[in-house]
Design a protein around this motif. Structure first.
Motif, mmCIF file in Angstrom:
data_model
loop_
_atom_site.group_PDB
_atom_site.id
_atom_site.type_symbol
_atom_site.label_atom_id
_atom_site.label_comp_id
_atom_site.label_asym_id
_atom_site.label_seq_id
_atom_site.Cartn_x
_atom_site.Cartn_y
_atom_site.Cartn_z
ATOM 1 N N GLY A 263 7.070 -24.461 51.993
ATOM 2 C CA GLY A 263 5.645 -24.472 51.720
ATOM 3 C C GLY A 263 5.153 -23.272 50.949
ATOM 4 O O GLY A 263 3.971 -23.204 50.586
ATOM 5 N N LEU A 264 6.032 -22.301 50.671
ATOM 6 C CA LEU A 264 5.662 -21.107 49.912
ATOM 7 C C LEU A 264 6.123 -21.235 48.475
ATOM 8 O O LEU A 264 7.139 -21.872 48.187
ATOM 9 C CB LEU A 264 6.288 -19.863 50.546
ATOM 10 N N SER A 265 5.371 -20.604 47.570
ATOM 11 C CA SER A 265 5.714 -20.667 46.153
ATOM 12 C C SER A 265 7.130 -20.165 45.918
ATOM 13 O O SER A 265 7.628 -19.284 46.635
ATOM 14 C CB SER A 265 4.718 -19.844 45.331
ATOM 15 N N LYS A 266 7.791 -20.702 44.902
ATOM 16 C CA LYS A 266 9.182 -20.337 44.635
ATOM 17 C C LYS A 266 9.313 -18.865 44.274
ATOM 18 O O LYS A 266 10.267 -18.199 44.680
ATOM 19 C CB LYS A 266 9.738 -21.202 43.509
ATOM 20 N N LYS A 267 8.367 -18.362 43.512
ATOM 21 C CA LYS A 267 8.401 -16.965 43.109
ATOM 22 C C LYS A 267 7.104 -16.280 43.536
ATOM 23 O O LYS A 267 6.029 -16.854 43.408
ATOM 24 C CB LYS A 267 8.591 -16.831 41.597
ATOM 25 N N PRO A 268 7.212 -15.043 44.020
ATOM 26 C CA PRO A 268 6.001 -14.335 44.422
ATOM 27 C C PRO A 268 5.307 -13.675 43.239
ATOM 28 O O PRO A 268 5.941 -13.363 42.227
ATOM 29 C CB PRO A 268 6.521 -13.282 45.395
ATOM 30 N N GLU A 269 4.022 -13.467 43.401
ATOM 31 C CA GLU A 269 3.253 -12.675 42.437
ATOM 32 C C GLU A 269 3.430 -11.206 42.773
ATOM 33 O O GLU A 269 3.338 -10.803 43.933
ATOM 34 C CB GLU A 269 1.780 -13.051 42.515
ATOM 35 N N HIS A 270 3.674 -10.379 41.766
ATOM 36 C CA HIS A 270 3.767 -8.934 41.957
ATOM 37 C C HIS A 270 2.361 -8.347 41.914
ATOM 38 O O HIS A 270 1.656 -8.448 40.906
ATOM 39 C CB HIS A 270 4.642 -8.307 40.880
#
Length: 446
Positions: A263-270
């Motif tokens: 349920g979490l985005s594949k890549k995080p925002e920095h």
């Protein structure tokens, strides 16, 4: 960030930070608005900070273990392979010290030798089994005291979250990360084999088993042990996940509700560089904003602080591509060491409590409040300053920012400061609403 242990000096956890709140990178516009202090706090009728169409709600929910409608003051004291939890019930007069309950390691069912830090944390409170009662999840062992009409009881049903493997230092955090309406848990695992995020999807059975477990490769460098914070950064139905306080990585933000297994985005925002992250609605438009504190004070006192002011970077929900940076305090004063959001004057806009700390291990601390506003968001000058100290053998120990809640349910938030062996509950104007010892009286207990 660190807190004082009950009855001891400030101690720094080896991870360097753990708790709950927001981080952003990139310096943008410096806010120049100056707010003059007020002699009191009062509710503002028909405030523009409180839009009629706002669907805003707190994520995660405020801790109310006994279901009486009042927020409880709860903290976990972890020290030397030992874990205790203190619960101070809320009331119309705020936290009621006379009804403090001490839940010992034996009461909680935490196994001997559990890996702990040396700081008191806020344990996780969530309704895991969806019976309408809040459950208490404690320590890296993720022990559960199941809730009931009177709250979790030492003599009541126990359990533990089914975490895969070992290598957990703290309890998992709660939120609806996939947006399906069920409470999930997320933990950070650091074992000899690997580092990873563990997503446990709800609802949970009384055995502690989740509906599903998803393992995500660690987004941080080897050796980092980040703090996890649940919040809402984009005003959708899913909880987002922030990670911060890695010495090697900027704060990261995973958005929830993604079409992934966890349920979490594949890549995080920095996010901008910083050491803590917090979510709030500082301009009262019903959309969540994000703030990141960066004090420039090193975790170890022997490392000199650079000659510069600390800062808080803010991203407002109405301008998701723009960061505003507010500098505060004097040079080397550590403005931004810890953040907490709350509406201290009842006008519908969240204000921001900012801790300043010159040296983290020695416990030099004070808290300034930046006032929120409907047109501009946070002001750049403190509305009020709060400092509390208790005497000690090596000098006074200052109270640090532990939590912000509306404990007396009057529509205005209070600050909880924790210093050595004492609590202070103060309002937004620096007045004490209560002050009492951390330890309960001998005739109190579980």
């Amino acid at each position: 960030m660190h807190f004082p242990t009950a009855g001891g000096q400030f101690v720094r956890h080896l991870r360097m930070w753990h708790a709950v709140l927001a981080s952003l990178v990139g310096v943008a516009v410096v806010a120049c608005l100056i707010l003059l202090p007020s002699d009191g706090v009062r509710a503002v009728p028909n405030s523009p900070c409180r839009p009629a169409d706002s669907a805003r709600k707190d994520v995660p929910a405020a801790p109310d273990l006994d279901g009486d409608g009042f927020v409880d003051l709860v903290h976990e004291i972890s020290r030397s392979l030992k874990v205790d939890v203190l619960v101070v019930p809320g009331s119309e007069h705020g936290p009621d010290h006379d009804r403090t309950t001490l839940l010992t390691q034996e009461d909680l069912g935490v196994p001997d030798g559990i890996q702990t830090g040396d700081d008191p944390w806020q344990p996780t409170i969530a309704d895991l089994d969806e019976d309408g009662h809040a459950d208490l999840i404690v320590s890296g062992a993720a022990q559960i005291l199941w809730g009931g009409p009177k709250g979790p009881q030492a003599s009541g049903p126990h359990g533990s979250v089914r975490l895969p493997g070992s290598g957990y230092n703290t309890a998992p955090i709660a939120g609806d990360f996939d947006g399906d309406g069920h409470t999930d848990l997320v933990a950070f695992r650091d074992s000899n084999e690997k580092q990873e995020l563990i997503v446990l999807k709800g609802p949970f059975k009384r055995s502690g088993a989740p509906a599903r477990t998803v393992e995500i490769p660690s987004p941080v460098h080897e050796g980092a042990t980040p703090v996890l914070v649940a919040g809402d950064a984009n005003d959708d139905a899913a909880t987002d996940l922030a990670l911060y306080d890695s010495p090697y990585d900027p704060p990261l933000l995973f958005t929830g509700g993604a079409h992934t297994a966890g349920g979490l985005s594949k890549k995080p925002e920095h996010l901008p560089e910083g050491e803590n992250v917090v979510f709030g609605d500082f301009d009262g438009d019903g959309r969540r904003d994000v703030a990141v504190g960066r004090s420039f004070v090193d975790s170890y006192d022997e490392v000199d602080t650079p000659h510069r002011r600390g800062q808080v970077s803010v991203r407002y929900g109405k301008e998701p591509d723009k960061w505003i940076t507010v500098e505060g305090g004097d040079f080397k004063e550590g403005f931004g060491t810890r953040l907490a959001a709350g509406d201290f004057n009842g006008d519908g806009c969240d204000d921001l409590a900012v801790q300043l700390t010159r040296k983290k291990e020695t416990g030099d601390a004070r808290i300034e409040v930046l006032r929120g506003g409907s047109e501009h968001g946070l002001g750049s000058k403190p509305w009020r300053t709060t400092k509390r100290s208790v005497p000690g053998d090596d000098g006074p120990v200052d109270g640090t920012l532990f939590d912000v809640q509306d404990w007396d349910r009057d529509g205005r938030a209070e600050l909880a400061l924790l210093g050595k062996d004492r609590w202070w509950i103060t309002d937004g104007t620096d007045r004490d609403e209560a002050s009492f010892p951390v330890a309960p009286s001998k005739n109190q207990g579980s």
